[in-house]
Design an enzyme around this catalytic site. Structure first.
Site, PDB file in Angstrom:
ATOM      1  N   LYS A 239       0.815  -1.200   0.000  1.00 29.12           N
ATOM      2  CA  LYS A 239       0.000   0.000   0.000  1.00 29.12           C
ATOM      3  C   LYS A 239       0.859   1.265   0.000  1.00 29.12           C
ATOM      4  CE  LYS A 239      -3.612  -2.057   2.926  1.00 29.12           C
ATOM      5  NZ  LYS A 239      -4.222  -1.957   4.269  1.00 29.12           N
ATOM      6  N   GLY A 240       2.067   1.143   0.544  1.00 34.32           N
ATOM      7  CA  GLY A 240       2.853   2.328   0.928  1.00 34.32           C
ATOM      8  C   GLY A 240       3.161   3.341  -0.150  1.00 34.32           C
TER       9      GLY A 240
ATOM     10  N   GLU B  56       8.067   2.105  -5.750  1.00 34.51           N
ATOM     11  CA  GLU B  56       8.099   1.548  -4.396  1.00 34.51           C
ATOM     12  C   GLU B  56       8.256   2.686  -3.376  1.00 34.51           C
ATOM     13  OE1 GLU B  56       7.343  -0.496  -2.298  1.00 34.51           O
ATOM     14  OE2 GLU B  56       8.714  -2.188  -2.216  1.00 34.51           O
ATOM     15  N   ASP B  57       7.726   2.492  -2.172  1.00 36.08           N
ATOM     16  CA  ASP B  57       7.882   3.538  -1.155  1.00 36.08           C
ATOM     17  C   ASP B  57       9.285   3.524  -0.551  1.00 36.08           C
ATOM     18  OD1 ASP B  57       7.453   1.116   0.157  1.00 36.08           O
ATOM     19  OD2 ASP B  57       6.011   1.889   1.603  1.00 36.08           O
TER      20      ASP B  57
ATOM     21  N   ASP C 183      14.359  -1.121   2.047  1.00 39.15           N
ATOM     22  CA  ASP C 183      14.996  -1.241   3.358  1.00 39.15           C
ATOM     23  C   ASP C 183      16.035  -2.367   3.262  1.00 39.15           C
ATOM     24  OD1 ASP C 183      15.529  -1.518   6.066  1.00 39.15           O
ATOM     25  OD2 ASP C 183      13.456  -1.668   6.704  1.00 39.15           O
TER      26      ASP C 183
ATOM     27  N   LYS D 177      17.159   2.882   2.489  1.00 43.53           N
ATOM     28  CA  LYS D 177      17.995   2.816   3.708  1.00 43.53           C
ATOM     29  C   LYS D 177      19.240   1.996   3.359  1.00 43.53           C
ATOM     30  CE  LYS D 177      13.895   2.607   6.698  1.00 43.53           C
ATOM     31  NZ  LYS D 177      13.167   1.811   7.709  1.00 43.53           N
TER      32      LYS D 177
ATOM     33  N   PHE E 136      12.793   4.236  11.596  1.00 45.02           N
ATOM     34  CA  PHE E 136      11.485   3.797  11.102  1.00 45.02           C
ATOM     35  C   PHE E 136      10.660   5.037  10.749  1.00 45.02           C
ATOM     36  CE2 PHE E 136       7.213   2.121  11.095  1.00 45.02           C
ATOM     37  CZ  PHE E 136       7.400   0.885  10.476  1.00 45.02           C
ATOM     38  N   VAL E 137      10.230   5.128   9.510  1.00 50.65           N
ATOM     39  CA  VAL E 137       9.544   6.338   9.059  1.00 50.65           C
ATOM     40  C   VAL E 137       8.066   6.068   8.750  1.00 50.65           C
ATOM     41  CG1 VAL E 137      11.623   7.475   8.180  1.00 50.65           C
ATOM     42  CG2 VAL E 137      10.313   5.964   6.668  1.00 50.65           C
TER      43      VAL E 137
ATOM     44  N   ASP F 215       3.039   3.642   6.504  1.00 54.64           N
ATOM     45  CA  ASP F 215       2.339   3.521   7.790  1.00 54.64           C
ATOM     46  C   ASP F 215       3.173   2.813   8.855  1.00 54.64           C
ATOM     47  OD1 ASP F 215       2.243   0.909   6.558  1.00 54.64           O
ATOM     48  OD2 ASP F 215       0.746   0.373   8.068  1.00 54.64           O
TER      49      ASP F 215
ATOM     50  N   ARG G  18      -0.355   7.160   8.008  1.00 54.46           N
ATOM     51  CA  ARG G  18      -0.189   7.107   6.555  1.00 54.46           C
ATOM     52  C   ARG G  18      -0.493   8.447   5.882  1.00 54.46           C
ATOM     53  NH1 ARG G  18       0.202   2.257   3.816  1.00 54.46           N
ATOM     54  NH2 ARG G  18      -0.978   0.712   4.955  1.00 54.46           N
TER      55      ARG G  18
END
Ligand code: IMP
Length: 179
Positions: A45-46, A101-102, A105, A133, A154-155, A161, A167
């Protein structure tokens, strides 16, 4: 952290910086894909807010696809297990595909996605990510269009979210636990 706990956050990347960076990324994408057609894939969803802002700056003919993946199961660390919750409907054979992509990581989600989509034999396959990251990467992958490199924090916000919360922030923030 349970879902009932209050979360406070501080701003990491303000709205205006995101907006400006999207303009720069879209100029590059418009240039690279001139005279081509694009299948642009929103990874749910991000990335839905990033995706919506990005495609409105694009001038190339494109079709939008949505790919639902879930990897964290509500936790703050990747499990490495990726589940497809919604698949792309369009055949990708011979097409120019751009994944949006959001966050990259550990890179495990992206690696899974690249393998899955490569098997459908696209003509080209590239990646656009809002955040990366680098210190958390567990696999070696190239990101063709990158918004911002960040640390291992962690963002949340701008589509991203923590357990479905925060979100809708218009900027990228860092979570701070309150209770
Ligand atoms: P990876 O497989 O470890 O690269 O994780 C990628 C996915 O995990 C991203 O698409 C996000 O959905 C999620 N994720 C990674 N870092 C964060 C974060 O800081 N906040 C929220 N979600 C994150």
């Amino acid at each position: 952290m349970s879902n009932a706990e209050r979360l406070s956050h501080k701003v990491l990347i303000p709205e205006i910086r995101i907006k400006n960076r999207i303009k720069e990324l879209s100029q590059q994408i418009n240039y690279d894909y001139q005279d081509k057609e694009l299948v642009i894939v929103c990874v749910l969803k991000g990335s839905f807010i990033f995706f919506a802002d990005l495609i409105r700056e694009l001038e190339v003919p494109l079709s939008c696809e949505f790919l639902g993946l879930s990897s964290y199961g509500g936790k703050m660390e990747t499990s490495g297990e990726v589940k497809v919750t919604l698949d792309i409907t369009e055949p990708l054979k011979g097409k120019n595909v751009l994944i949006v992509e959001d966050i990259v990581d550990s890179g495990l989600t992206l690696q899974y996605m690249l393998n899955m989509l490569r098997a459908r034999q696209p003509g080209s396959l590239r990646v656009c990510a809002l955040l990366h990251k680098p210190d958390a990467m567990k696999v070696k992958l190239d990101i063709d269009y990158l918004g911002f490199k960040i640390g291992n924090e962690f963002v949340v916000g701008y589509g991203v979210d923590y357990q479905e919360r925060l979100r809708c922030l218009p900027y990228i923030g860092i979570v701070e636990k309150e209770h």
